[in-house]
Design an enzyme around this catalytic site. Structure first.
Site, PDB file in Angstrom:
ATOM      1  N   GLY A  11       0.778  -1.165   0.073  1.00 10.41           N
ATOM      2  CA  GLY A  11      -0.023   0.050  -0.018  1.00 10.41           C
ATOM      3  C   GLY A  11       0.757   1.154  -0.092  1.00 10.41           C
ATOM      4  O   GLY A  11       0.545   2.272  -0.599  1.00 10.41           O
ATOM      5  N   ASN A  12       2.084   1.456   0.650  1.00  9.81           N
ATOM      6  CA  ASN A  12       2.736   2.481   0.961  1.00  9.81           C
ATOM      7  C   ASN A  12       3.235   2.588  -0.430  1.00  9.81           C
ATOM      8  O   ASN A  12       4.072   4.046  -0.614  1.00  9.81           O
ATOM      9  CB  ASN A  12       3.666   2.264   2.040  1.00  9.81           C
ATOM     10  CG  ASN A  12       4.767   1.433   1.545  1.00  9.81           C
ATOM     11  OD1 ASN A  12       4.609   0.053   1.123  1.00  9.81           O
ATOM     12  ND2 ASN A  12       6.115   1.747   1.742  1.00  9.81           N
ATOM     13  N   LYS A 214      -3.692  -9.570  -0.719  1.00  9.17           N
ATOM     14  CA  LYS A 214      -2.893  -9.372  -1.973  1.00  9.17           C
ATOM     15  C   LYS A 214      -1.716 -10.063  -2.148  1.00  9.17           C
ATOM     16  O   LYS A 214      -1.322 -10.447  -3.354  1.00  9.17           O
ATOM     17  CB  LYS A 214      -2.869  -8.126  -2.058  1.00  9.17           C
ATOM     18  CG  LYS A 214      -1.347  -7.205  -1.245  1.00  9.17           C
ATOM     19  CD  LYS A 214      -0.740  -6.303  -2.012  1.00  9.17           C
ATOM     20  CE  LYS A 214       1.019  -6.480  -1.332  1.00  9.17           C
ATOM     21  NZ  LYS A 214       1.166  -6.270  -0.028  1.00  9.17           N
ATOM     22  N   LYS A 276       2.571 -12.671   3.779  1.00  4.48           N
ATOM     23  CA  LYS A 276       3.897 -12.708   2.640  1.00  4.48           C
ATOM     24  C   LYS A 276       4.627 -13.963   2.706  1.00  4.48           C
ATOM     25  O   LYS A 276       4.908 -14.639   1.676  1.00  4.48           O
ATOM     26  CB  LYS A 276       4.659 -11.529   3.061  1.00  4.48           C
ATOM     27  CG  LYS A 276       4.091 -10.162   3.063  1.00  4.48           C
ATOM     28  CD  LYS A 276       5.163  -9.251   3.129  1.00  4.48           C
ATOM     29  CE  LYS A 276       4.360  -7.805   3.337  1.00  4.48           C
ATOM     30  NZ  LYS A 276       3.088  -7.554   2.572  1.00  4.48           N
TER      31      LYS A 276
HETATM   32  N1  LIG Z   1       8.700 -10.691  11.482  1.00  2.00           N
HETATM   33  C1  LIG Z   1       8.688  -9.646  10.759  1.00  2.00           C
HETATM   34  N2  LIG Z   1       9.553  -9.004  10.171  1.00  2.00           N
HETATM   35  C2  LIG Z   1       9.500  -7.741   9.358  1.00  2.00           C
HETATM   36  N3  LIG Z   1       8.264  -6.904   9.518  1.00  2.00           N
HETATM   37  C3  LIG Z   1       7.221  -7.660  10.193  1.00  2.00           C
HETATM   38  C4  LIG Z   1       7.400  -9.036  10.899  1.00  2.00           C
HETATM   39  N4  LIG Z   1       6.190  -9.099  11.549  1.00  2.00           N
HETATM   40  C5  LIG Z   1       5.171  -8.078  11.229  1.00  2.00           C
HETATM   41  N5  LIG Z   1       6.043  -7.224  10.249  1.00  2.00           N
HETATM   42  C6  LIG Z   1       5.375  -6.012   9.939  1.00  2.00           C
HETATM   43  O1  LIG Z   1       4.834  -6.092   8.246  1.00  2.00           O
HETATM   44  C7  LIG Z   1       4.737  -5.039   7.727  1.00  2.00           C
HETATM   45  C8  LIG Z   1       4.736  -5.114   6.239  1.00  2.00           C
HETATM   46  O2  LIG Z   1       3.279  -5.889   5.831  1.00  2.00           O
HETATM   47  P1  LIG Z   1       2.180  -4.858   5.615  1.00  2.00           P
HETATM   48  O3  LIG Z   1       0.854  -5.559   5.280  1.00  2.00           O
HETATM   49  O4  LIG Z   1       1.990  -3.650   6.436  1.00  2.00           O
HETATM   50  O5  LIG Z   1       2.712  -4.053   4.084  1.00  2.00           O
HETATM   51  P2  LIG Z   1       2.293  -4.157   2.692  1.00  2.00           P
HETATM   52  O6  LIG Z   1       1.509  -5.694   2.681  1.00  2.00           O
HETATM   53  O7  LIG Z   1       3.453  -4.009   1.897  1.00  2.00           O
HETATM   54  O8  LIG Z   1       1.165  -3.003   2.543  1.00  2.00           O
HETATM   55  P3  LIG Z   1      -0.454  -3.073   2.466  1.00  2.00           P
HETATM   56  O9  LIG Z   1      -0.815  -4.285   3.405  1.00  2.00           O
HETATM   57  O10 LIG Z   1      -0.640  -1.728   3.094  1.00  2.00           O
HETATM   58  O11 LIG Z   1      -0.692  -3.154   1.061  1.00  2.00           O
HETATM   59  C9  LIG Z   1       5.991  -4.276   8.311  1.00  2.00           C
HETATM   60  O12 LIG Z   1       5.676  -2.904   8.238  1.00  2.00           O
HETATM   61  C10 LIG Z   1       6.012  -4.745   9.854  1.00  2.00           C
HETATM   62  O13 LIG Z   1       5.644  -3.927  10.670  1.00  2.00           O
HETATM   63 MG   LIG Z   2       0.013  -6.287   3.562  1.00  3.45          MG
END
Ligand SMILES: Nc1ncnc2c1ncn2[C@@H]1O[C@H](COP(=O)(O)OP(=O)(O)OP(=O)(O)O)[C@@H](O)[C@H]1O
Ligand SMILES: [Mg+2]
Length: 313
Positions: A11-12, A214, A276
């Site tokens: 998202g960012n 996603k 992820k």
């Molecule tokens: N073990 C981990 N290592 C790294 N990051 C982690 C961990 N556990 C949780 N996180 C979090 O996961 C976040 C990234 O996932 P997030 O879902 O927020 O982002 P995204 O999927 O890229 O964007 P969005 O969900 O907004 O589309 C990081 O900012 C962090 O706070």
């Molecule tokens: Mg996410």
């Protein structure tokens, strides 16, 4: 042969939580992202793009609800399509402009993408994905009564709507996506995890009010196009163990066996890093070579093994 890379933008890459959410801000973020993506193309990677829609669908839901007294509110699947169109447009235009600035005459297209889910997915019996704005307890009760929604307290911050988050089975438009991608078109697809649809008994499709993760849909896309690499670009430099603890450690790489262990230890937060890792494990198990999770800005370095976390067999 060019290396095929499926890029999932967090998202960012489009709208930061600290932003006010204006169209101009989103264009500015997307323009910056397009620069990284076009550099990847110039370096010889054949990319396909997918993206999140969390902040945007949140805003769309507020617009939808605030206008409910003068215009009929739309269902979540329709709003998902709206978010794909609006984000897709921004990425599509930014990519078009950046490609041409670099002298590359490559077409760019966004797909309104439907993703098949299983009507019997257990998620439908257990909605737990928060969407949209916060409501007071009083408003929440009214909405549950009048609209049949389910609302729950979100970490003491107020009441929010919860919807099911079923697993993606397949991408409805995948054949056409593959055809265009194969022809060298820069394709943007399955935004926001795709529009969830299920197949009715007569074979027709029907949208459903749910949200698909996603990253899990990104895996479906990456696997379906036969990508070697699934690049997940997010807002953190990589995957850490002991996240946010004094002994936090970012991992340069991990095998899926290690990933499973960490997953079982609860190292990855639900709804952010966990999907992820699950998507990464699926991709590699389904024949993909590698998954890289990296900070957006370090995407190119990460592809060369100089940044991010590499996940492999
Ligand atoms: N073990 C981990 N290592 C790294 N990051 C982690 C961990 N556990 C949780 N996180 C979090 O996961 C976040 C990234 O996932 P997030 O879902 O927020 O982002 P995204 O999927 O890229 O964007 P969005 O969900 O907004 O589309 C990081 O900012 C962090 O706070
Ligand atoms: Mg996410």
């Amino acid at each position: 042969m060019l290396e095929k890379v499926c890029v999932a933008l967090g998202g960012n890459a489009i709208l930061k939580y600290t932003d006010r959410g204006t169209a101009e801000e989103q264009f500015e973020n997307v323009r910056r992202t397009a620069k990284y993506l076009v550099r990847m193309i110039k370096e010889g990677y054949k990319i396909i793009i997918t993206h999140g829609n969390g902040p945007q669908i949140g805003d769309i839901l507020i617009r939808n609800e605030r206008c409910a007294d003068i215009l009929p509110p739309m269902t979540l699947d329709v709003l998902g399509a709206e978010s794909q169109g609006m984000i897709g447009y921004m990425i599509q235009q930014a990519m078009w402009n950046e490609l041409r600035r670099e002298g590359l005459n490559i077409p760019v297209i966004t797909f309104v993408t439907q993703v098949l889910v299983d009507k019997n997915d257990p998620a439908f019996g257990n909605p737990e994905k928060f969407v949209g704005p916060f409501y007071t307890h009083w408003e929440a009760e009214k909405l549950m009564d009048e609209r049949g929604w389910i609302l729950r307290d979100d970490a003491g911050r107020g009441f929010r709507r919860v919807v099911p988050s079923p697993k993606p089975k397949s991408i409805v438009e995948i054949d056409t996506i593959k055809r265009l991608y194969g022809e060298g078109v820069v394709v943007i697809a399955a935004g926001g995890g795709g529009i969830p649809v299920f197949e009715k008994e007569d074979g027709s499709l029907q949208g459903v009010e749910a949200v698909i993760d996603k990253d899990l849909t990104g895996e479906r896309l990456a696997t379906s196009i036969g990508a070697e690499t699934f690049l997940i670009l997010t807002n953190i430099e990589g995957v850490a163990i002991n996240f946010r603890k004094p002994n936090q450690k970012f991992l340069k790489e991990m095998s899926i066996v290690q990933a499973r262990e960490y997953l079982e230890q609860g190292q990855f937060e639900r709804g952010s890093m966990k999907p992820k890792i699950e998507a990464a494990m699926k991709f590699v198990t389904n024949g993909g070579k590698k998954v890289i999770i990296s900070l957006l800005e370090l995407g190119e370095k990460a592809l060369k093994g100089e940044a991010g976390t590499l996940i492999h067999v």
